[in-house]
Design a protein around this motif. Structure first.
Motif, mmCIF file in Angstrom:
data_model
loop_
_atom_site.group_PDB
_atom_site.id
_atom_site.type_symbol
_atom_site.label_atom_id
_atom_site.label_comp_id
_atom_site.label_asym_id
_atom_site.label_seq_id
_atom_site.Cartn_x
_atom_site.Cartn_y
_atom_site.Cartn_z
ATOM 1 N N ILE A 44 40.591 48.838 33.083
ATOM 2 C CA ILE A 44 39.634 47.770 33.336
ATOM 3 C C ILE A 44 39.839 47.105 34.697
ATOM 4 N N SER A 45 41.009 47.158 35.263
ATOM 5 C CA SER A 45 41.271 46.417 36.503
ATOM 6 C C SER A 45 40.371 46.870 37.654
ATOM 7 N N GLY A 46 40.057 48.134 37.746
ATOM 8 C CA GLY A 46 39.150 48.617 38.775
ATOM 9 C C GLY A 46 37.734 48.103 38.588
ATOM 10 N N LYS A 47 37.316 48.007 37.332
ATOM 11 C CA LYS A 47 35.984 47.493 37.033
ATOM 12 C C LYS A 47 35.874 46.018 37.422
ATOM 13 N N ILE A 48 36.949 45.272 37.216
ATOM 14 C CA ILE A 48 36.953 43.854 37.563
ATOM 15 C C ILE A 48 36.806 43.679 39.073
ATOM 16 N N SER A 49 37.548 44.451 39.833
ATOM 17 C CA SER A 49 37.446 44.314 41.291
ATOM 18 C C SER A 49 36.057 44.721 41.793
ATOM 19 N N LYS A 50 35.426 45.704 41.162
ATOM 20 C CA LYS A 50 34.059 46.074 41.538
ATOM 21 C C LYS A 50 33.074 44.952 41.239
ATOM 22 N N LEU A 51 33.259 44.282 40.100
ATOM 23 C CA LEU A 51 32.380 43.170 39.754
ATOM 24 C C LEU A 51 32.512 42.038 40.771
ATOM 25 N N TYR A 52 33.742 41.704 41.141
ATOM 26 C CA TYR A 52 33.936 40.638 42.123
ATOM 27 C C TYR A 52 33.400 41.041 43.496
ATOM 28 N N SER A 53 33.521 42.295 43.863
ATOM 29 C CA SER A 53 32.961 42.750 45.142
ATOM 30 C C SER A 53 31.440 42.628 45.136
ATOM 31 N N LYS A 54 30.825 42.988 44.022
ATOM 32 C CA LYS A 54 29.369 42.873 43.900
ATOM 33 C C LYS A 54 28.937 41.412 43.989
ATOM 34 N N ALA A 55 29.658 40.535 43.292
ATOM 35 C CA ALA A 55 29.326 39.107 43.331
ATOM 36 C C ALA A 55 29.540 38.540 44.724
ATOM 37 N N LEU A 56 30.540 39.007 45.428
ATOM 38 C CA LEU A 56 30.818 38.533 46.783
ATOM 39 C C LEU A 56 29.718 38.955 47.745
ATOM 40 N N GLN A 57 29.158 40.126 47.558
ATOM 41 C CA GLN A 57 28.047 40.571 48.398
ATOM 42 C C GLN A 57 26.804 39.718 48.183
ATOM 43 N N ILE A 58 26.613 39.265 46.950
ATOM 44 C CA ILE A 58 25.433 38.474 46.617
ATOM 45 C C ILE A 58 25.591 37.017 47.069
ATOM 46 N N ALA A 59 26.754 36.433 46.790
ATOM 47 C CA ALA A 59 26.963 35.003 47.070
ATOM 48 C C ALA A 59 28.299 34.805 47.770
ATOM 49 N N ARG A 60 28.302 34.932 49.064
ATOM 50 C CA ARG A 60 29.542 34.821 49.839
ATOM 51 C C ARG A 60 30.132 33.416 49.850
ATOM 52 N N LYS A 61 29.312 32.400 49.643
ATOM 53 C CA LYS A 61 29.803 31.027 49.721
ATOM 54 C C LYS A 61 30.062 30.401 48.351
ATOM 55 N N ASN A 62 29.922 31.157 47.289
ATOM 56 C CA ASN A 62 30.169 30.654 45.949
ATOM 57 C C ASN A 62 31.676 30.533 45.750
ATOM 58 N N SER A 63 32.135 29.346 45.447
ATOM 59 C CA SER A 63 33.580 29.104 45.333
ATOM 60 C C SER A 63 34.215 29.883 44.190
ATOM 61 N N ARG A 64 33.509 30.059 43.069
ATOM 62 C CA ARG A 64 34.070 30.830 41.954
ATOM 63 C C ARG A 64 34.208 32.303 42.293
ATOM 64 N N VAL A 65 33.284 32.810 43.076
ATOM 65 C CA VAL A 65 33.367 34.204 43.520
ATOM 66 C C VAL A 65 34.574 34.379 44.443
ATOM 67 N N ILE A 66 34.735 33.467 45.374
ATOM 68 C CA ILE A 66 35.851 33.557 46.327
ATOM 69 C C ILE A 66 37.183 33.427 45.597
ATOM 70 N N LEU A 67 37.289 32.482 44.659
ATOM 71 C CA LEU A 67 38.528 32.303 43.914
ATOM 72 C C LEU A 67 38.837 33.524 43.047
ATOM 73 N N GLY A 68 37.862 34.036 42.351
ATOM 74 C CA GLY A 68 38.081 35.201 41.499
ATOM 75 C C GLY A 68 38.431 36.430 42.304
ATOM 76 N N ASN A 69 37.856 36.566 43.476
ATOM 77 C CA ASN A 69 38.131 37.726 44.333
ATOM 78 C C ASN A 69 39.538 37.665 44.906
ATOM 79 N N SER A 70 40.081 36.466 45.054
ATOM 80 C CA SER A 70 41.405 36.340 45.634
ATOM 81 C C SER A 70 42.525 36.631 44.648
ATOM 82 N N LYS A 71 42.230 36.618 43.345
ATOM 83 C CA LYS A 71 43.277 36.825 42.334
ATOM 84 C C LYS A 71 43.765 38.225 42.317
#
Length: 71
Positions: A44-71
């Motif tokens: 599942i860990s690869g799927k999680i990173s893909k989801l965060y990458s997709k969310a980051l492409q859509i909303a680069r300034k969303n704080s929850r996206v940035i925080l989740g992507n940094s984990k």
């Protein structure tokens, strides 16, 4: 967790590119890892990173996206 996954799938079918829904899916997958890291960790860990990458492409300034992507 199965009900949560079904609700997320239903919601995602209405709004595919909503970063909040994508983040929530990633959090649900993290919960699966917490249940059994040996069973779900590698698959599942690869799927999680893909989801965060997709969310980051859509909303680069969303704080929850940035925080989740940094984990």
């Amino acid at each position: 967790m199965i009900k949560a996954q079904k609700l997320l799938d239903d919601t995602a079918s209405i709004s595919e590119n909503n970063p909040e829904i994508i983040i929530t899916k990633a959090l649900l997958k993290r919960a699966y890892i917490a249940l059994g890291i040996k069973k779900y960790g590698m698959s599942i860990s690869g799927k999680i990173s893909k989801l965060y990458s997709k969310a980051l492409q859509i909303a680069r300034k969303n704080s929850r996206v940035i925080l989740g992507n940094s984990k």
